[in-house]
Design a protein around this motif. Structure first.
Motif, PDB file in Angstrom:
ATOM      1  N   THR A 115       0.833  -1.198   0.000  1.00 13.87           N
ATOM      2  CA  THR A 115       0.000   0.000   0.000  1.00 13.87           C
ATOM      3  C   THR A 115       0.866   1.245   0.000  1.00 13.87           C
ATOM      4  N   LEU A 116       1.900   1.241   0.822  1.00 13.72           N
ATOM      5  CA  LEU A 116       2.823   2.367   0.864  1.00 13.72           C
ATOM      6  C   LEU A 116       3.511   2.543  -0.480  1.00 13.72           C
ATOM      7  N   ALA A 117       3.885   1.431  -1.111  1.00 11.59           N
ATOM      8  CA  ALA A 117       4.521   1.505  -2.424  1.00 11.59           C
ATOM      9  C   ALA A 117       3.612   2.156  -3.446  1.00 11.59           C
ATOM     10  N   ARG A 118       2.334   1.825  -3.419  1.00 12.62           N
ATOM     11  CA  ARG A 118       1.395   2.386  -4.393  1.00 12.62           C
ATOM     12  C   ARG A 118       1.151   3.874  -4.140  1.00 12.62           C
ATOM     13  N   VAL A 119       1.206   4.284  -2.883  1.00  7.87           N
ATOM     14  CA  VAL A 119       1.109   5.715  -2.593  1.00  7.87           C
ATOM     15  C   VAL A 119       2.331   6.439  -3.151  1.00  7.87           C
ATOM     16  N   LEU A 120       3.500   5.875  -2.926  1.00 10.37           N
ATOM     17  CA  LEU A 120       4.731   6.498  -3.403  1.00 10.37           C
ATOM     18  C   LEU A 120       4.808   6.498  -4.926  1.00 10.37           C
ATOM     19  N   ALA A 121       4.179   5.516  -5.568  1.00 10.17           N
ATOM     20  CA  ALA A 121       4.154   5.452  -7.022  1.00 10.17           C
ATOM     21  C   ALA A 121       3.069   6.350  -7.609  1.00 10.17           C
TER      22      ALA A 121
ATOM     23  N   HIS B  66      -2.104   5.721  -5.508  1.00 12.05           N
ATOM     24  CA  HIS B  66      -3.112   5.965  -4.484  1.00 12.05           C
ATOM     25  C   HIS B  66      -2.828   7.308  -3.831  1.00 12.05           C
ATOM     26  N   LYS B  67      -3.883   8.003  -3.480  1.00  7.89           N
ATOM     27  CA  LYS B  67      -3.726   9.258  -2.753  1.00  7.89           C
ATOM     28  C   LYS B  67      -3.615   8.959  -1.258  1.00  7.89           C
ATOM     29  N   PRO B  68      -2.663   9.584  -0.553  1.00  2.00           N
ATOM     30  CA  PRO B  68      -2.541   9.323   0.887  1.00  2.00           C
ATOM     31  C   PRO B  68      -3.724   9.877   1.658  1.00  2.00           C
TER      32      PRO B  68
END
Length: 206
Positions: A41-47, A50-52
């Motif tokens: 999930t953190l990876a997808r936010v950083l990519a 996903h919006k944090p």
């Protein structure tokens, strides 16, 4: 606020809170944690997929304000996921998959990841997991990203393929000065690969 790629964020419920992570250009940061600690999930936010829930992501000092739609910012980040077969359209040949981001560097990139010309004409079901992940790495490097996020990219690979892909990434870093976030449950791999490692805690009961 941050140099390179960073986040202080939660997501949705939120499932992650009070996380701060910075990747400097040229640096490899490992991200470890038990299953369910929401590393992906953190990876997808950083990519920027996903919006944090809260907090900010910054790329080279620029705060990201529009997730999924900031093409100029997203092209600075290459992503390599755990399951290559879910990352490539099954109708595509490896050649088309590598070319998907744009550009005419397929031959150069295929050589970089050690894919022979005969493999480039095959579709995902006709190649091994390792060969397909090599194609995914070539695709991730197609636009010369400033940062590369590797989300459990070696989980389905044997030791020799893992070593080969890490070697390609290290060579790319030396040439480009790119920063790398290496997410893995393999602490031995992170010890050898990363300059430093951030560890997420086990999730609390929900």
């Amino acid at each position: 606020m941050l140099t390179g790629l960073g986040i202080t964020a939660g997501y949705q419920a939120p499932v992650i809170t009070d996380v701060s992570l910075t990747v400097h250009p040229g640096q490899t940061v490992g991200l470890a944690g038990p299953s369910g600690s929401d590393k992906s999930t953190l990876a997808r936010v950083l990519a920027l997929l996903h919006k944090p829930f809260a907090g900010t992501v910054e790329i080279d000092g620029e705060t990201v304000t529009g997730f999924r739609f900031k093409a100029a910012q997203r092209t600075r980040i290459g992503v390599l996921f755990q399951q290559p077969r879910l990352s490539v359209d099954p109708r595509f040949t490896l050649r088309r998959a590598i070319a998907e981001p744009g550009g005419d560097r397929v031959g150069e990139l295929a050589d970089l990841v050690m894919l022979t010309d005969d493999l480039l004409g095959r579709r995902p079901h006709e190649v091994s997991d390792g060969q397909l992940q090599r194609a995914c790495l070539a695709r991730a490097l197609a636009l010369n990203p400033r940062y590369l996020i590797c989300d459990e990219m070696t989980t389905m690979l044997d030791a020799s393929t893992t070593a080969a892909l890490v070697g390609v990434i290290r060579a790319y870093q030396r040439e480009s000065g790119a920063g790398v976030l290496a997410i893995s449950h393999d602490t031995t791999l992170l010890t050898r690969w990363a300059d430093e490692t951030v560890r997420l805690s086990a999730p609390l009961p929900r």
